[in-house]
Design an enzyme around this catalytic site. Structure first.
Site, PDB file in Angstrom:
ATOM      1  N   TYR A   1       0.730  -1.276  -0.519  1.00  0.00           N
ATOM      2  CA  TYR A   1      -0.031   0.037  -0.115  1.00  0.00           C
ATOM      3  C   TYR A   1       0.824   0.868  -0.086  1.00  0.00           C
ATOM      4  O   TYR A   1       0.661   1.861  -0.971  1.00  0.00           O
ATOM      5  CB  TYR A   1      -0.915   0.141   1.376  1.00  0.00           C
ATOM      6  CG  TYR A   1      -2.005   0.804   1.029  1.00  0.00           C
ATOM      7  CD1 TYR A   1      -3.127   1.309   0.601  1.00  0.00           C
ATOM      8  CD2 TYR A   1      -1.667   2.098   1.666  1.00  0.00           C
ATOM      9  CE1 TYR A   1      -4.276   1.958   0.391  1.00  0.00           C
ATOM     10  CE2 TYR A   1      -2.468   3.383   1.713  1.00  0.00           C
ATOM     11  CZ  TYR A   1      -3.493   3.301   1.358  1.00  0.00           C
ATOM     12  OH  TYR A   1      -4.306   4.303   1.067  1.00  0.00           O
TER      13      TYR A   1
ATOM     14  N   ASP B   1     -10.537  17.805 -24.679  1.00  0.00           N
ATOM     15  CA  ASP B   1     -11.619  17.896 -23.369  1.00  0.00           C
ATOM     16  C   ASP B   1     -11.939  17.532 -22.904  1.00  0.00           C
ATOM     17  O   ASP B   1     -12.964  18.628 -21.566  1.00  0.00           O
ATOM     18  CB  ASP B   1     -13.085  16.308 -24.023  1.00  0.00           C
ATOM     19  CG  ASP B   1     -12.381  15.069 -24.152  1.00  0.00           C
ATOM     20  OD1 ASP B   1     -11.395  14.592 -24.434  1.00  0.00           O
ATOM     21  OD2 ASP B   1     -13.027  14.265 -24.377  1.00  0.00           O
TER      22      ASP B   1
ATOM     23  N   LYS C   1      -0.790   6.849 -23.357  1.00  0.00           N
ATOM     24  CA  LYS C   1      -0.521   7.245 -24.540  1.00  0.00           C
ATOM     25  C   LYS C   1       1.379   6.815 -25.041  1.00  0.00           C
ATOM     26  O   LYS C   1       0.921   5.595 -25.484  1.00  0.00           O
ATOM     27  CB  LYS C   1      -0.663   8.255 -24.763  1.00  0.00           C
ATOM     28  CG  LYS C   1      -2.004   8.737 -25.266  1.00  0.00           C
ATOM     29  CD  LYS C   1      -2.912   9.253 -23.855  1.00  0.00           C
ATOM     30  CE  LYS C   1      -4.460   9.845 -24.648  1.00  0.00           C
ATOM     31  NZ  LYS C   1      -5.036  10.151 -23.538  1.00  0.00           N
TER      32      LYS C   1
HETATM   33  C1  P70 Z   1      -7.933  10.399 -26.466  1.00  0.00           C
HETATM   34  C2  P70 Z   1      -8.254  10.324 -24.933  1.00  0.00           C
HETATM   35  C3  P70 Z   1      -7.240  11.648 -23.602  1.00  0.00           C
HETATM   36  C4  P70 Z   1      -6.375  13.172 -23.167  1.00  0.00           C
HETATM   37  C5  P70 Z   1      -5.449  13.076 -23.868  1.00  0.00           C
HETATM   38  C6  P70 Z   1      -5.055  14.979 -23.832  1.00  0.00           C
HETATM   39  C7  P70 Z   1      -4.325  15.727 -24.738  1.00  0.00           C
HETATM   40  C8  P70 Z   1      -5.545  14.055 -21.551  1.00  0.00           C
HETATM   41  C9  P70 Z   1      -6.045  13.495 -21.834  1.00  0.00           C
HETATM   42  C10 P70 Z   1      -7.139  13.123 -21.113  1.00  0.00           C
HETATM   43  C11 P70 Z   1      -9.474  11.029 -25.130  1.00  0.00           C
HETATM   44  C12 P70 Z   1     -10.247  10.076 -25.747  1.00  0.00           C
HETATM   45  C13 P70 Z   1     -10.420  10.214 -26.970  1.00  0.00           C
HETATM   46  C14 P70 Z   1     -11.916  10.026 -28.008  1.00  0.00           C
HETATM   47  C15 P70 Z   1     -12.244   8.773 -27.511  1.00  0.00           C
HETATM   48  C16 P70 Z   1     -11.003   7.733 -26.234  1.00  0.00           C
HETATM   49  C17 P70 Z   1     -10.708   8.289 -25.730  1.00  0.00           C
HETATM   50  N1  P70 Z   1      -6.963  11.816 -24.866  1.00  0.00           N
HETATM   51  N2  P70 Z   1      -5.067  15.326 -22.681  1.00  0.00           N
HETATM   52  O1  P70 Z   1      -8.299   9.124 -27.951  1.00  0.00           O
HETATM   53  O2  P70 Z   1      -5.837  11.553 -20.208  1.00  0.00           O
HETATM   54  O3  P70 Z   1      -7.931   9.696 -20.722  1.00  0.00           O
HETATM   55  O4  P70 Z   1      -5.824   9.761 -19.725  1.00  0.00           O
HETATM   56  O5  P70 Z   1      -7.759  10.645 -18.863  1.00  0.00           O
HETATM   57  O6  P70 Z   1      -5.646  13.640 -24.876  1.00  0.00           O
HETATM   58  O7  P70 Z   1      -7.075  11.835 -27.531  1.00  0.00           O
HETATM   59  P1  P70 Z   1      -6.459  10.206 -19.772  1.00  0.00           P
END
Ligand code: P70
Length: 460
Positions: A72, A126, A259
């Site tokens: 933990y 988003d 990613k």
């Molecule tokens: C994507 C996914 C996540 C993301 C990001 C950037 C530049 C933060 C995050 C959040 C989200 C997605 C969009 C459409 C379909 C499926 C998923 N991007 N900043 O695919 O990160 O998801 O780990 O909370 O691109 O681009 P997290």
């Protein structure tokens, strides 16, 4: 030397995929309320919804899972991850989070001190925009004008319009600005890179007005690769050197490690040197994500991430990755399909606004194209346009995105160049029949991040 970079790996395990017959695909998308997010993955042939958490781990990462220390507190995998992130980024304080938005939910309420403060960005993604708004801040974008013309070639379409941003700071007063967010690469305009010069420029402006800079670093390695390829003075610098310089131009970074972390789950929040800010982050991580040495992750997840962060800065890997996405883009360009040019890092963005210019934005043309593409080919892609952008939080106005894009997002180390050819052929077929594509309308519209769970009907 060949003119292409073969995959710097061989394939040890495969996962079968299957294309359902057309009539079944038609039924599946109807059942999913014409929302590809609501399809089951076994209804999908090639999944281009996202490059997030969909990559293939290496044998070393899988082996690393066996080293998971599931304590933990004080897990050894945390210390491996911490050292790796410190060496990669030069940031001193490291907190794991369950994914990128886990880091966002911690940092934005700390930075937005008063309701209505602005958070400026090249272009917020988003979830980032959602967390800024949940923290009662206002997200404003300062993307350069070239990015919005998909036909125009520009090496760094992710760049800020720095002059416009500085003017805004002066007009509103530095006190009304909570933070600047630098997103590398800039997802929303096409996985487009931001130059080191521009990253530095945004940081210098921020420092002049004493504004903190957050780097949204989900695709930090892909951005560094483009800098090496395209920016003067970087051709002979190594990827790790460029990555470190990038991270030197922010006070804090959030990372969706799903990613460029090359893992299926995980995120990071790091603070360069401000101990007091770090302590406030740490205090919030505990109730929101978990104890600071695990932050919502298992020990084994942290181990896989530490290894992934070392693998992703390998230049042969990045060359193959970026050129595979480039191959898909080139095939589409040759077929006459309008795409964001040049091709970005993690995806090809089809400019459906140019394909269906007469369809109203409130019928979400790029989403309508995604529905037609699924029925035609079993490929699942995602709209990055007015549907994802959402309504103006104050006026409720809809149809606001400058661009109506369809994102063909390529998972890392998963598909082959033959899959790219199938994707390009399928898009070309839908493009040829574009006059038959029907718009869509909401049956159910959630109040926030609506695209994920909305249901639709076709408009006649
Ligand atoms: C994507 C996914 C996540 C993301 C990001 C950037 C530049 C933060 C995050 C959040 C989200 C997605 C969009 C459409 C379909 C499926 C998923 N991007 N900043 O695919 O990160 O998801 O780990 O909370 O691109 O681009 P997290």
């Amino acid at each position: 030397m060949t003119s292409y970079q073969p995959e710097p790996y061989k394939i040890k395990m495969v996962e079968p995929i299957r294309l359902l017959p057309r009539e079944e695909r038609q039924k599946c998308i109807e059942k999913a309320g014409y929302n590809p997010f609501l399809l089951r993955s076994d209804e999908v042939y090639i999944d281009l919804l996202t490059d997030s958490g969909t990559g293939a781990m290496s044998d070393r990462q899988w082996a690393g899972l066996m080293l998971g220390d599931e304590s933990y507190a004080g897990s050894l995998n945390f210390y491996h991850l911490e050292e790796t992130v410190q060496a990669l980024s030069g940031h001193q304080y490291v907190l794991p989070t369950h994914q990128g938005r886990g880091a966002e939910q911690v940092i934005f309420p700390l930075l937005v001190e008063r309701q209505g403060q602005y958070v400026l960005g090249n272009m917020h993604f988003d979830t980032t925009k959602a967390h800024i708004e949940l923290a009662k801040g206002r997200a404003v974008n300062f993307i350069n004008a070239e990015a919005l013309d998909t036909a125009k070639e520009h090496p760094f379409k992710g760049n800020f319009d720095l002059a416009a941003m500085e003017q805004f700071i002066q007009d509103k007063g530095p006190d009304s600005i909570a933070a600047i967010v630098t997103t590398v690469t800039c997802n929303s305009v096409g996985g487009q890179p931001i130059s080191m010069d521009n990253i530095r420029g945004a940081y210098e402006i921020a420092k002049r007005y004493d504004i903190p800079v957050v780097m949204d670093s989900a695709r930090f390695a892909e951005n560094a690769y483009f800098i090496k390829q395209r920016e003067e003075g970087y051709a002979n610098r190594s990827i790790p050197e460029i990555v470190k310089e990038q991270f030197s131009y922010c006070d804090v970074f959030t990372m969706s490690a799903k990613k460029d972390g090359l893992v299926n789950i995980g995120g990071l929040l790091a603070v360069r040197e401000d101990k007091s800010l770090f302590q406030r982050c740490q205090a919030l991580v505990v109730p929101l994500e978990g104890f600071p040495t695990y932050g919502g992750l298992a020990g084994r997840d942290m181990e896989a991430l530490a290894i992934g962060l070392k693998e992703v800065v390998d230049e042969d890997y990045l060359t193959q990755r970026i050129s595979q996405v480039g191959l898909l883009g080139k095939l589409l360009q040759e077929a006459g399909v309008p795409v964001q040019s040049p091709i970005g890092g993690h995806a090809v963005f089809v400019d459906v606004g140019r394909i269906l210019p007469d369809m109203p934005k409130t019928q979400y043309p790029a989403h309508a194209f995604a529905v037609a593409l699924y029925v035609e080919s079993g490929i699942r892609a995602v709209e990055i346009g007015s549907l994802l952008y959402g309504r103006d939080p104050e006026t409720g106005e809809d149809g606001l995105s400058d661009l109506e894009l369809l994102r063909l997002t390529i998972p890392r180390r998963v598909y082959t160049d033959n899959h790219m050819r199938y994707i390009a052929d399928s898009i070309a077929r839908v493009y040829a029949k574009r006059d038959q594509i029907k718009g869509i309308a909401f049956e159910y519209e959630p109040p926030i991040l609506r695209h994920f769970t909305a249901r639709f009907r076709l408009v006649d």
